[in-house]
Design a protein around this motif. Sequence first.
Motif: not given
Length: 801
Positions: A105-107, A112-114, A653-656
């Motif tokens: 995960y990059v924020k 935030s995207i994976s 804060d984490i993409p699903f």
Amino acid sequence: MIKNYLKVAWRNLSKNKGYSAINIGGLALGMAVTLVIGLWMNDELTYNSYFKNKEKIAQVFQSQTFNGNVGTGPAIPLPLEPALRENFGDNFEHIMMSSWTQTSYVKYQEKSISRTGNYMQPNAPELLNLRITKGDKNGLEDVNSIMISESLANAFFGKDDPIGKVLKIRNQYDLMVTAVYEDIPYSNSFNDTDYIIPWEHYVNVTNADWIKNSLDNWQNNSFQMFVQIADNTTFESVTNAIIDVKKKADEEVVQYNPRIFLLPMEDWYLRSNFEQGKQTGGRITYVWLFGIIGAFVLILACINFMNLSTARSEKRAKEVGIRKSIGSQKGQLIYQFLSESFLVVFFAYLLAIVIVLLSLNGFNELARKEISFPWNGLSFWLISIVFVLFTALLAGSYPALYLSSFKPVDVLKGTFKAGKYSGLPRKILVVVQFTVSVAFIIGTFIVMQQINHAKNRPIGYDREGLIQLPTFAEDFEDKTDLMRSEFKKSGAVMEMATSSSPTTRIWSNRSGFTWEGKPEGFQEDFAWTEVSAEYAKTLNLKVVEGRDFSRDYASDSLGVLINVTAKKYLGLENPIGLLLRDTDIEDPDPPLKIIGVVEDMIAQSPYDPVKQALYVYDRSNEFSYYNLRLNPKQSMRQNIAVVERVFKQHFPDIPFEYQFVDEEYGEKFAAEERIGSLSGIFTALAILISCLGLFGLTSYVAEQRTKEIGVRKVLGATVFNVWNMLSKDFMKLVIISCFIAIPISYYVMNGWLQEYPYRVILKWWIFALAMLGAMGITVLTVSFQAIKAAKSNPIKSLRTE
């Protein structure tokens, strides 16, 4: 002269529009297939062409022997790096350690995207020849830096300068952007590398104790190494120098006979298969296979041209006779007929380009490629000119030689006859056409059978309604029980479990165990997955002996489930209660106690035997996935929406992200299915081309025998009698084709199936069905013209008599 040749050729084409359309259409289809396959082959053969030093780059591989079976792969131990640098440094321009490509995960700020990327040593940009568009090429020197691709930079910063900005990785580590590099194109290794983080960060900052413990451990093969060899060396000489370096460094690994070698970059994609330590090919097999298919399809189209041109020989006989009588030389006639061939091929090629342009998007989607038409490629157009000339010569040479050989005296006296055996070459060509077509039908059918055979194989668990959520961040630690409770309480989830590997993969293998009754010299090798207590229940994985994990037993923290294959591997009638002890004398782990045996579960290739597996109770809390069994009483869309809502409540804060396990499992068949689908399409086109030629020949034969048909009808012949008269010769040819194609197909496909340990058995009815199919296609093709001729009014055909 050439202008005159082309003018006469154009008149002949326009005069016989039906035959011209069949000729041009058949050739266009054949050339379109050849063009598409050529573009695909070029894409395959130029894989990794992005990398400037491709001919000097290699990945370090090793082969090891377990109980007489040699396994080969790119996983190497960490101490190999200093050993190569210190003892063999002169052989290398670069030595670079790398992690496996992993998702993080990059924020940046609130976004935030994976993305996928690697940890690499600072010389990665030099070794891979990354094209830096912004920042510093030496940007990996700082342990808290990160280099990102242009696409990732655009996703976060748009037109703003990303250099100096701070990204958060795995929602845990702050890294400063020091460089942006051009995206690596699709048909290249590392094309999914959206970021590169310094290797030192991986070893010293991520707090992964297992990495630090691996610094001097020759038995932990968990890393990758890429090298660029020095200019004065070769891959073979360097391999010979380093082949036994691991064996000499650690006496404990000698029993596995480890052999270190270099696999050149040009082999990563096309020749990456190994059996018993020997390189056995790979995708290169499919490259040459489709090359052969393309060549045969083009030959089929050329055969149509040859057959139709020579079949109409009597109509061109007078023309040849008159030309020769007024002084035309044989060579001039040959040039005339070749001009006609060139004109047909030229028009066919233009039509072929249109067909390719219309079909390229669909082909890319099917083949998972990003091939574009090379409008600006000078080499492509030069090859096209050669291709057109070669096809024109191939298609036109036989008709030109045949038609130019007529004797003018016989033609002009009216005594010219094609001859008793003049149709023999055409019959041979028809046999060749249908031999190829029948072979294609059988091959495609067997490929699809093999895929379905593997798809119908029991997989050991229920993949329907099962999803997995990646958990690649520190935020997930110590929240397993909470999330399991929340998910189940939502009503969308029936059960949840964690695992260190995805359901459809094996990420870790372990050895170094001993147990009571272990044979002397036995070299064990187990697939290793750490799971939570509800793993078997979540997957509907059946326990066939003993019991499942239970939270009611504290001792289950040292428990282990094994699969049926592992029971056979251990060679024990009753493995329940058996202790698997760690052989590491200095730092042994507590012994594991087998508490149950579960059904074999396919986690690797569905074409290979199931590997012996250990499912260990997760004590370290270092899982990688949540596995969720969704509620079958609710719609999938409703379940996913609820799961996302619960997930976002706890991890805002984490993409699903989620993956359907059945879709992930289906990916295991993707390569074979693509081959099967492409083969099916090319087979259909080959049959269509053959049928076009057969249709043209049938219509010409019917036209040639018009008066004979009229006489037969006047004398009482039925439609069936006429149909039988016109069809039986073609049916004989197709039957001959089948008897030639069947043994060839059996030999080739049986050899192909030997690559798969779990394979379909070839049955006689497969070949019988292909034979019946070919005969049915022939009957349908011939019947249209035959019945049309049989129903024609005999008065019209006899009026001139």
